[in-house]
Design an enzyme around this catalytic site. Structure first.
Site, PDB file in Angstrom:
ATOM      1  N   SER A 138      71.037  52.561 -84.214  1.00 39.85           N
ATOM      2  CA  SER A 138      71.238  52.607 -83.276  1.00 39.85           C
ATOM      3  C   SER A 138      71.155  50.971 -83.127  1.00 39.85           C
ATOM      4  O   SER A 138      71.417  50.146 -83.253  1.00 39.85           O
ATOM      5  CB  SER A 138      69.949  52.286 -82.188  1.00 39.85           C
ATOM      6  OG  SER A 138      69.709  52.219 -80.401  1.00 39.85           O
ATOM      7  N   TYR A 152      60.573  50.761 -80.028  1.00 37.88           N
ATOM      8  CA  TYR A 152      62.179  51.059 -80.419  1.00 37.88           C
ATOM      9  C   TYR A 152      62.896  50.632 -81.460  1.00 37.88           C
ATOM     10  O   TYR A 152      63.391  51.084 -82.460  1.00 37.88           O
ATOM     11  CB  TYR A 152      62.928  51.787 -79.729  1.00 37.88           C
ATOM     12  CG  TYR A 152      63.906  53.383 -80.137  1.00 37.88           C
ATOM     13  CD1 TYR A 152      64.267  53.955 -80.656  1.00 37.88           C
ATOM     14  CD2 TYR A 152      65.359  52.195 -79.427  1.00 37.88           C
ATOM     15  CE1 TYR A 152      65.390  55.166 -80.977  1.00 37.88           C
ATOM     16  CE2 TYR A 152      66.732  53.048 -79.747  1.00 37.88           C
ATOM     17  CZ  TYR A 152      66.780  53.644 -80.651  1.00 37.88           C
ATOM     18  OH  TYR A 152      67.873  54.903 -80.801  1.00 37.88           O
TER      19      TYR A 152
END
Length: 260
Positions: A138, A152
């Site tokens: 990501s 995250y």
């Protein structure tokens, strides 16, 4: 005429392949000729024709073991592994809102499934003399949103570092390891979020999208990526057309990251 990209004869595992970018990747892999097995925690109402499915909770070691066993049993081995699984359920409120349980959940979802499945499946790739592993990371590993995605983002950063190390170890043995780093993807869940944020601000889904893009610092392209665009990049990297690409990360974010 031979298509530019083909996965004919390739055996592929795509985790979390029943919705969003995962489902788009499964669909494209099938169109390109691959034999595909996918997984999720529960079986969806419909599956694309010819796709094999295993229900497994990959946040546990037992779930990863069950999926790896199914890969060996149903596919007889694997040529491509796409680690699409990921997400965040951590609460907002910054670092102080994250206890050990929240950190563990983020790592168990975004890092450990790839580590466990690679440990189970990559030795078979090495033994057969070739294979491709795609880790979906990501852009938040370099552009975290501190209010809600610290854990995250840290887990995805760990996945990226692990991926680079794995590539150095197994690329000399014929196994390519690459990373795909998406920004905001317009999945069904993302559309629902935009609708909710827009309604809370007295607007519509488009207003919600603008709020999300503003939180990311803007998307120069003016829109999120589509699941199909993510799938197209994954398919190219998994194909023989990308035969000399390994150890690298490919960002697909509409220009969101503002630096070189």
């Amino acid at each position: 005429m031979i298509p530019f990209v083909t996965l004919e004869g390739q055996r592929a595992l795509v985790t979390s392949g029943t919705r969003g970018a995962g489902a788009a990747t499964v669909r494209l892999f099938r169109e390109l000729g691959a034999e595909v097995l996918t997984s999720a925690r529960s079986r969806p109402d419909t599956l694309d024709e010819g796709v094999s499915f295993v229900a497994a909770d990959l946040t546990s070691g037992e779930g990863c073991e069950a999926l790896a066993a199914a890969v060996r049993e149903r596919l007889g081995g694997v040529d491509i592994v796409v680690h699409m699984l990921g997400g965040s359920s951590a609460p907002a409120g910054g670092f102080a809102a994250l206890g050990d349980a929240e950190w563990r959940r983020e790592l168990d979802l975004n890092l450990m499934p790839a580590v466990r499945l690679d440990r189970a499946l990559v030795p078979g790739m090495v033994a057969q003399g070739g294979g491709v592993v795609v880790h979906v990371t990501s852009i938040q590993r370099t552009l975290p949103l501190p209010d809600a995605t610290t854990a995250y983002a840290a887990a995805k950063a760990a996945l990226s570092t692990y991926s680079k190390a794995l590539s150095k170890e197994v690329s000399p043995k014929g196994v390519r390891v690459v990373r795909v780093s998406p920004g905001w993807i317009e999945t069904e869940a993302a559309v629902s979020l935009a609708e909710r944020l827009g309604a809370e601000a007295g607007g519509d889904a488009e207003a919600g999208k603008r709020l999300i893009m503003a939180a990311l610092g803007g998307i120069p392209l003016g829109r999120p990526s589509t699941p199909e665009e993510i799938a197209s990049l994954v398919a190219f990297l998994a194909s023989h057309r990308a035969g000399s690409i390994t150890g690298a990360e490919f960002v697909i974010d509409g220009g969101t990251i503002p630096t070189v």
